[in-house]
Design an enzyme around this catalytic site. Structure first.
Site, PDB file in Angstrom:
ATOM      1  N   CYS A 249      44.335  47.408  29.770  1.00  0.00           N
ATOM      2  CA  CYS A 249      45.257  46.870  28.760  1.00  0.00           C
ATOM      3  C   CYS A 249      44.570  45.917  27.794  1.00  0.00           C
ATOM      4  O   CYS A 249      44.927  45.860  26.617  1.00  0.00           O
ATOM      5  CB  CYS A 249      46.421  46.164  29.455  1.00  0.00           C
ATOM      6  SG  CYS A 249      47.531  47.299  30.312  1.00  0.00           S
TER       7      CYS A 249
ATOM      8  N   HIS B 131      51.352  50.921  30.993  1.00  0.00           N
ATOM      9  CA  HIS B 131      51.628  49.526  31.332  1.00  0.00           C
ATOM     10  C   HIS B 131      52.495  48.882  30.254  1.00  0.00           C
ATOM     11  O   HIS B 131      52.717  49.454  29.175  1.00  0.00           O
ATOM     12  CB  HIS B 131      50.325  48.767  31.508  1.00  0.00           C
ATOM     13  CG  HIS B 131      49.590  49.122  32.762  1.00  0.00           C
ATOM     14  ND1 HIS B 131      48.536  48.381  33.251  1.00  0.00           N
ATOM     15  CD2 HIS B 131      49.764  50.146  33.640  1.00  0.00           C
ATOM     16  CE1 HIS B 131      48.086  48.932  34.370  1.00  0.00           C
ATOM     17  NE2 HIS B 131      48.814  50.003  34.625  1.00  0.00           N
TER      18      HIS B 131
ATOM     19  N   CYS C  74      45.295  43.755  32.323  1.00  0.00           N
ATOM     20  CA  CYS C  74      44.306  44.246  33.279  1.00  0.00           C
ATOM     21  C   CYS C  74      42.966  44.495  32.595  1.00  0.00           C
ATOM     22  O   CYS C  74      42.892  44.832  31.417  1.00  0.00           O
ATOM     23  CB  CYS C  74      44.814  45.503  33.985  1.00  0.00           C
ATOM     24  SG  CYS C  74      45.121  46.911  32.903  1.00  0.00           S
TER      25      CYS C  74
ATOM     26  N   GLU D 217      52.017  46.431  28.184  1.00  0.00           N
ATOM     27  CA  GLU D 217      51.388  46.180  26.889  1.00  0.00           C
ATOM     28  C   GLU D 217      51.336  47.451  26.041  1.00  0.00           C
ATOM     29  O   GLU D 217      51.581  47.406  24.837  1.00  0.00           O
ATOM     30  CB  GLU D 217      49.971  45.633  27.093  1.00  0.00           C
ATOM     31  CG  GLU D 217      49.917  44.296  27.809  1.00  0.00           C
ATOM     32  CD  GLU D 217      49.737  44.432  29.310  1.00  0.00           C
ATOM     33  OE1 GLU D 217      49.066  43.581  29.899  1.00  0.00           O
ATOM     34  OE2 GLU D 217      50.291  45.406  29.895  1.00  0.00           O
TER      35      GLU D 217
END
Length: 294
Positions: free
Chosen positions: A88, A54, A79, A56
């Site tokens: 995350c 992701h 998330c 991040e």
């Protein structure tokens, strides 16, 4: 309140998020910028497609150990669940981030939500930062998620003469921001091979009614679709409430009043003028429903 440095970082994160358009679905396009404790950018990242890291995580990896005590600026709430990739919010906690600046909260967040968990771990959290600007990229995904059907764009040439060439150019220009392109009766991926095949497939039945077909597209991973050409006018006019955005190409030599006549029925149906883009031979008129993006 977000600082000027954080606002600039958020705009950079929004720009980064756009790099995932056309490939992230069914996941959202998200961007992230990491600032060190002095406000200097030390890491950037975006989410490319489901199954991969992701935004991040990519930004944290780029930042390295200088992330301790720093700030994560992210377009969508981190998330809060473990799926194909780790949560995350936990990655940010483990990295030693001291502050998280979020533009839009995630309607699919599970449990208390990523922002709440970050706060519970003593991290300073700022939300609702430049949400209107973030929706330029994230809006279609959010709208699709809320309604459980893809965000649908209809693009066509108003003039029948040379319409094929104009429609082909519309498809070329719009396809990179969408998951699927529907030309006449042919359907293809917006970015060929761009999605993770284990999480995204083409729906098979093009003969189904529009609403059923859109549901099938959503179920197979699509969140944005562009239908190109006036050949779709029958099905789309009958289900105009399923259309979120319309792009009309009008040749510059068209008689005065043609644009107004072409858009009159659409504005009556609830569409609003979003922008007008003059080109070399055509003017593109884009209309959008005011509720197309949440």
């Amino acid at each position: 309140m977000a600082s000027d440095v954080e606002l600039a970082a958020m705009r950079q994160a929004i720009t980064l998020s756009s790099l995932g358009l056309g490939t992230t679905s069914p996941n959202p396009p998200v961007g992230c910028v990491i600032l060190d404790r002095h406000g200097v950018t030390i890491g950037e990242g975006y989410h490319r497609r489901k199954g991969e890291a992701h935004a991040e995580v990519n930004a944290l990896s780029a930042a390295g150990p200088a992330v301790q005590g720093g700030t994560a600026v992210v377009t969508l709430e981190p998330c809060n669940h473990i799926g194909v990739t780790p949560a995350c919010r936990q990655e940010l906690i483990d990295a030693g981030i001291a502050r998280v600046v979020i533009s839009v909260l995630d309607p699919t967040s599970r449990g208390d939500g990523g922002a709440a968990v970050l706060t519970a771990h003593g991290i300073d959290v700022e939300t609702n930062v430049l949400p209107d600007e973030t929706l330029n990229v994230l809006g279609p995904w959010l709208a699709a998620t809320r309604r459980r059907r893809p965000y649908l764009i209809w693009a066509y040439a108003l003039d029948k003469q040379n319409s094929q060439l104009v429609n082909e150019q519309l498809a070329v220009d719009l396809r990179s921001r969408t998951d699927l392109v529907l030309n006449d009766k042919t359907l293809e991926e917006g970015v060929p091979g761009g999605h993770a095949p284990e999480h995204f497939t083409l729906p098979h039945d093009l003969s189904a009614d529009l609403r059923s077909w859109l549901s099938a597209c959503y179920a197979t991973g699509s969140r944005t679709i562009v239908a190109v050409g006036a050949d779709h006018s029958g099905a789309l006019h009958e289900n105009l409430d399923c259309v979120d955005e319309i792009v009309i190409a009008v040749k510059k030599a068209a008689p005065t009043g043609v644009i107004a006549a072409a858009t009159a029925d659409l504005t009556t149906a609830g569409f609003e003028l979003a922008d007008i883009s003059p080109g070399r031979t055509c003017v593109r008129v884009r209309l959008r429903r005011p509720n197309a993006s949440p």
